[in-house]
Enzyme design. Structure first.
Site, short mmCIF file in Angstrom:
data_model
loop_
_atom_site.label_atom_id
_atom_site.label_comp_id
_atom_site.label_asym_id
_atom_site.label_seq_id
_atom_site.Cartn_x
_atom_site.Cartn_y
_atom_site.Cartn_z
N ARG A 146 0.67 -1.01 0.17
CA ARG A 146 -0.12 -0.16 -0.16
C ARG A 146 1.20 0.96 0.27
NH1 ARG A 146 -2.50 -3.59 3.66
NH2 ARG A 146 -5.02 -3.67 3.04
N ASP B 19 9.56 -5.89 -5.67
CA ASP B 19 8.65 -6.68 -4.56
C ASP B 19 7.78 -8.40 -4.88
OD1 ASP B 19 6.06 -7.79 -2.50
OD2 ASP B 19 6.11 -5.89 -1.79
N ALA C 151 9.46 2.45 7.40
CA ALA C 151 8.93 2.01 7.35
C ALA C 151 9.63 0.81 8.23
CB ALA C 151 9.35 0.65 5.98
N ARG C 152 10.86 0.03 8.30
CA ARG C 152 10.76 -0.62 9.91
C ARG C 152 12.25 -0.55 9.61
NH1 ARG C 152 6.54 1.08 11.81
NH2 ARG C 152 5.30 -0.75 12.78
N ASP D 180 13.41 7.21 9.68
CA ASP D 180 12.23 7.75 9.99
C ASP D 180 11.63 6.41 11.83
OD1 ASP D 180 9.15 8.97 11.20
OD2 ASP D 180 8.57 7.65 11.02
N GLU E 184 13.81 1.73 19.08
CA GLU E 184 13.14 2.63 19.19
C GLU E 184 12.93 3.01 20.94
OE1 GLU E 184 9.73 3.36 16.51
OE2 GLU E 184 11.20 3.29 14.80
N HIS F 79 9.77 8.55 14.03
CA HIS F 79 8.90 7.75 14.27
C HIS F 79 7.18 8.31 13.59
CE1 HIS F 79 7.08 2.69 14.15
NE2 HIS F 79 6.32 3.70 12.77
N ALA G 158 3.30 8.07 11.11
CA ALA G 158 1.51 7.85 10.54
C ALA G 158 0.96 8.87 11.37
CB ALA G 158 0.92 6.85 11.54
C1 MLT Z 1 2.22 1.22 11.59
O1 MLT Z 1 3.02 0.64 12.05
O2 MLT Z 1 1.18 1.99 11.21
C2 MLT Z 1 3.44 2.60 11.79
O3 MLT Z 1 4.10 2.33 11.54
C3 MLT Z 1 2.34 3.32 12.53
C4 MLT Z 1 3.15 3.33 14.45
O4 MLT Z 1 3.71 1.94 14.48
O5 MLT Z 1 2.28 3.40 15.35
#
Ligand code: MLT
Length: 328
Positions: free
Chosen positions: A152, A172, A233-234, A258, A263, A282, A285
């Site tokens: 997405r 991917d 992403a991660r 990010d 973390e 991070h 979102a």
């Molecule tokens: C997620 O996995 O939804 C995003 O990285 C945001 C979050 O961890 O809250």
């Protein structure tokens, strides 16, 4: 019977209000709870809504005698021990759509900040300087953007980067070729192909045993000299020591991060404090819009499960086998 929903991480008010509007649901959400508070409250909970701050691990599940559902308000379920949840017949769901646009926008914001040294130029002016020489940037039009992970968020980034005139390739292994073709870009068969071609690499993969540490010394060696890397992403997709080495040598001209393997990152994380890195904590979102949708969707997941016996976006589908064997 009253269903007690424990919310140990901060959840948007709209989501809490939605839960509270349903008879038979009691919400325990005193604001951000620490680990000890969460462990103390978990025995009473029938359902749990978490963000990334709460670890649902063996220790927590051991105390969760009444727990039936965990909803991750967001996408990543890497803070949840899915096997342990399945073993205890706890259904895990997430809200995979809610953050997509905000996370894609944040990746693009990082990309632009990185390409034009915006945080560094801002810091320079705050220090009273007027330095127009140091911050020579990179124009994005015509540059090749390599998108690793074409789910997405990867696709939302691709659509938006096309408006900037960027050329795009994606990698991917789980996405059919025609999905990428439909969006006007090519899906390369091997990660190496993307690493060889991209001027800028943006990571949007999930963490699995195959992707953990995928951006390591070997991968970096295959990238173009002066490549830029964005990660919203991660953190554990990247081997931090290897990327730090690439950034110090100049092989990687810059990175925008990010997310971090731990973390908040430990003070000795080798990626911290580098002049050619743009950092955010991070925030992918963290928009009003995304948090409202995430909160509401997380509440709906609980309500649907309790009232309609409907389970959407289940992340441990084999739990249903466990549940049926438990009931027979
Ligand atoms: C997620 O996995 O939804 C995003 O990285 C945001 C979050 O961890 O809250």
């Amino acid at each position: 019977m009253t269903c007690r929903v424990l919310v140990p991480d901060n959840l948007n008010d709209a989501g809490l209000a939605k839960l509270r509007s349903v008879d038979g649901i009691e919400v325990i959400a005193p604001g951000k709870m620490n680990r000890a508070e969460t462990l103390a409250a978990i025995p009473e909970a029938h359902a749990l809504i978490i963000r990334s701050g709460t670890q649902v691990d063996a220790e927590l599940l051991e105390k969760a005698d009444n727990l039936r559902f965990v909803v991750r308000a967001g996408v990543g379920v890497d803070n949840i021990d899915l096997d342990a949840c399945t073993e205890r017949a706890v259904v895990v769901m997430n809200t995979p759509d809610a953050n997509t646009i905000s996370t894609a926008e944040h990746a693009l914001a990082l990309l632009m900040a990185l390409a034009r040294h915006i945080p560094q130029a801002d810091a320079s002016m705050r220090a009273g300087k007027w330095d127009r020489k140091t911050f020579m940037g990179t124009q994005l039009m015509g540059k090749t953007l390599g998108i690793v992970g074409f789910g997405r968020v990867g696709r939302a980034v691709a659509e938006r980067a096309q408006c900037l005139g960027m050329v795009e390739v994606a990698f991917d292994p789980f996405v059919p070729e025609d999905v990428a073709r439909h969006l006007g870009l090519s899906l390369v068969p091997r990660l190496e192909d993307l690493l060889n071609e991209a001027d800028i690499i943006s990571l949007h993969a999930t963490v699995t045993d195959k992707t953990r540490g995928m951006i390591n010394r070997d991968a970096i060696a295959q990238m173009k000299d002066g490549v830029l890397i964005v990660n919203a992403a991660r953190g554990s997709l990247i081997n931090s020591a290897d990327l730090a080495e690439g950034l110090k040598s100049g092989k990687v001209a810059g990175a925008a991060l990010d997310v971090y393997d731990v973390e908040p990152p430990a003070a000795d994380n080798p990626l911290l404090g580098l002049p050619n890195v743009v950092y955010t904590p991070h925030l992918g979102a963290s928009t009003y819009e995304a948090q409202e949708i995430v909160g509401v969707q997380a509440a709906e997941a609980i309500i649907n499960a309790l009232v309609k016996d409907r389970f959407d976006n289940v992340r441990n589908r084999d739990v249903f086998d466990r549940l049926s064997s438990k009931n027979t």
